[in-house]
Scaffold this active site. Structure first.
Site, PDB file in Angstrom:
ATOM      1  N   CYS A   1      -6.815   0.598   7.339  1.00  0.00           N
ATOM      2  CA  CYS A   1      -6.052   0.774   5.754  1.00  0.00           C
ATOM      3  C   CYS A   1      -7.191   1.627   5.133  1.00  0.00           C
ATOM      4  O   CYS A   1      -8.128   1.036   4.708  1.00  0.00           O
ATOM      5  CB  CYS A   1      -5.935  -0.090   4.575  1.00  0.00           C
TER       6      CYS A   1
ATOM      7  N   ASP B   1       0.726   3.799   1.528  1.00  0.00           N
ATOM      8  CA  ASP B   1       0.705   4.725   2.841  1.00  0.00           C
ATOM      9  C   ASP B   1       1.819   4.474   3.654  1.00  0.00           C
ATOM     10  O   ASP B   1       2.812   3.851   3.468  1.00  0.00           O
ATOM     11  CB  ASP B   1       0.086   3.744   3.600  1.00  0.00           C
TER      12      ASP B   1
ATOM     13  N   CYS C   1       1.223  -1.045   0.352  1.00  0.00           N
ATOM     14  CA  CYS C   1       0.105  -0.141  -0.292  1.00  0.00           C
ATOM     15  C   CYS C   1       0.689   1.372   0.402  1.00  0.00           C
ATOM     16  O   CYS C   1       1.757   1.443   0.630  1.00  0.00           O
ATOM     17  CB  CYS C   1      -0.773  -0.184   0.933  1.00  0.00           C
TER      18      CYS C   1
ATOM     19  N   HIS D   1      -2.387  -4.437   4.536  1.00  0.00           N
ATOM     20  CA  HIS D   1      -1.886  -3.705   5.683  1.00  0.00           C
ATOM     21  C   HIS D   1      -2.968  -3.825   7.026  1.00  0.00           C
ATOM     22  O   HIS D   1      -4.210  -3.730   6.069  1.00  0.00           O
ATOM     23  CB  HIS D   1      -1.353  -2.610   6.001  1.00  0.00           C
TER      24      HIS D   1
HETATM   25 ZN   LIG Z   1      -3.275   0.790   2.868  1.00  0.00          ZN
END
Ligand SMILES: [Zn+2]
Length: 509
Positions: free
Chosen positions: A249, A172, A170, A238
């Site tokens: 997420c 992130d 991801c 995640h």
């Molecule tokens: Zn994420």
């Protein structure tokens, strides 16, 4: 902010009084030896402590460069009406951050309040550039091409039956260290491209697969097409074990089963695209991994020989950590293999079992890393990225919560990812009256005529689209951009080719 706390925690690993060299070189005094003994006795037997120390040093060093900016600017702000303000400010900046501040901003301090937002953005861009140079010049993660760790890992991958490892975490920032820290894989042996929710672009990935196959047939690189190996596509979604409904997420509403399901579906779509578009039994192998962003422990969904995955079953690295604490290396490996087999009895290929075993062993070191440096769970459970990275590249970013990635060719195409990043930074920075620093990057191949000029044009095009999409923020000085390009065929660092802070551009706003 977190730096001082982290610095203290570095002492937990090294011992509060033990100089690092003496600790590492095993020539420590009696008290330092006992420090070491205490520390080592807390470690899992599979943990690679020297790697942990090296990685922690690197993380603290880079993050310190970013985290010292605000305290320094506060000191400089207090000086702005002093007679010798400019030399004092420059001296302070040089001694704390290692670079001077832009003179043209400081020179205006007598006539209007110092533009702290511009100075903040400028310092973030400098800190990024400094870190980028360091990364490409000195390979602090020991993961660059043709080094022993990279060669060894590439050989291991081939032995497992894979010629290319392609990982999508991801975007992130809490997953930005997935490759070098969480999985401990030399970064040059992996194709990494992050996407919001780990939802990678299927067409782009098919193109990458075609390029890889072409290179195998044409150059025998990374191996001959006669070798029975496959392209391994991995998705890392995640979740948060400590705050599951808030810190998971964002792209999947903090629902980890949705995140896993969506990641798996994307993997299946990719495989189907390859199988339907190409003949001769063309296919790929798939792997789905979940990452607990609190502890960095992974869970691996074990695929059967047909890459079928049961989303409700996984091997937990944290459970393995606990289950193997008192075992020998050999017994630990058998224990892990047995746990993998239990999830899909007798149905998983040997190569993928070996690969999963390796990343779980690697992840045990990372579990200890978080245990020692952060008492088992990160203090920054949520977002605390330092800048947004937009475009194609950022090979040098491997630290947790340093960068929110928005991989895109055009802002229109990448706007969902970028909007999420801007929203995150409104909370992190704009709420404190600080600007959002955006580093735009386009890598290019120096072998291709005109590629650099096109990469610069891409930077400008994206920069322009950002200034239109987020007009208000830009006009208020709450979003600044730094444009960079990098020749991916060379080892050199990124080159700055423009910035919203350039004097001529800044005057326009
Ligand atoms: Zn994420």
């Amino acid at each position: 902010m977190g730096y001082q706390k982290q610095a203290l925690n570095r002492d937990r690993i090294l011992g509060p009084t033990a100089p690092r060299k003496r600790f590492l070189s095993n020539t420590s005094s009696e008290s330092q030896s006992s420090n070491r003994k205490d520390v080592v006795s807390e470690l899992h037997p599979l943990t690679n402590q020297s790697d942990n120390i090296r990685l922690l040093d690197y993380e603290l060093q880079v993050k310190r460069r970013f985290d010292e900016i605000v305290p320094l600017l506060k000191r400089i702000s207090a000086l702005q009406h002093h007679n010798d303000f400019i030399p004092q400010a420059q001296q302070l900046a040089k001694s704390v951050l290692g670079f001077e501040l832009p003179q043209y901003i400081l020179e205006k301090a007598w006539v209007r309040p110092l533009d702290m937002r511009a100075l903040f953005a400028w310092c973030v861009f400098q800190a990024h550039q400094y870190s980028s140079n360091q990364f490409f010049n000195s390979d602090p993660l020991h993961g660059s091409e043709k080094t022993q760790p990279a060669n060894d890992f590439q050989t291991f991958l081939s032995q497992c039956g894979f010629h290319l490892l392609d990982v999508t975490p991801c975007s992130d920032g809490r997953l930005a260290h997935s490759i070098a820290y969480v999985l401990r894989i030399p970064f040059s042996t992996v194709r990494r491209r992050s996407h919001a929710g780990a939802l990678f672009d299927v067409e782009n990935t098919v193109n990458r697969w075609i390029k890889t196959e072409h290179s195998r047939y044409r150059h025998g690189n990374p191996n001959s097409p006669n070798d029975d190996t496959r392209y391994l596509k991995v998705v890392v979604y995640h979740f948060s074990s400590l705050s599951p409904s808030h810190q998971g997420c964002a792209a999947h509403g903090s629902d980890d089963s949705k995140a896993a399901e969506a990641g798996y579906q994307r993997l299946l779509d990719f495989r189907e695209s390859i199988e339907k578009s190409f003949c001769c039994g063309a296919s790929v192998d798939l792997l789905l991994i979940g990452l607990d962003t609190d502890t960095d422990a992974i869970r691996v969904h074990v695929p059967d020989s047909n890459s079928h995955i049961d989303l409700k079953k996984w091997v937990s690295a944290m459970e393995i950590y606990e289950g193997t604490r008192n075992l020998t290396y050999k017994d630990s490996i058998e224990f892990i293999e047995q746990k993998i087999d239990e999830k899909s009895p007798g149905k998983t290929q040997k190569g993928i079992v070996a690969f999963i075993t390796k990343i779980i062993v690697n992840n045990i070191s990372q579990i200890d890393y978080v245990r020692q440096a952060h008492n088992g769970a990160y203090p920054d459970a949520g977002h605390s990225e330092r800048f947004i990275g937009v475009g194609i590249g950022f090979k040098e970013v491997h630290l947790r919560n340093l960068t929110y990635f928005s991989h895109l060719d055009t802002v229109e195409e990448g706007s969902p990812d970028l909007d999420v990043g801007i929203k995150i930074f409104k909370g992190l920075n704009v709420s404190r009256d600080l600007p959002i620093p955006v580093v735009i990057r386009f890598d290019y191949s120096g072998k291709v005529p005109g590629a650099k000029a096109r990469a610069i044009a891409d930077c400008k095009r994206v920069n322009n689209a950002i200034s239109i999409r987020y007009k208000e923020l830009v006009n208020d000085g709450l979003l600044h951009t730094c444009l960079t390009v990098r020749d991916r065929d060379k080892k050199g660092s990124a080159e700055i080719v423009g910035s919203s802070l350039d004097p001529a551009i800044k005057e326009e706003h």
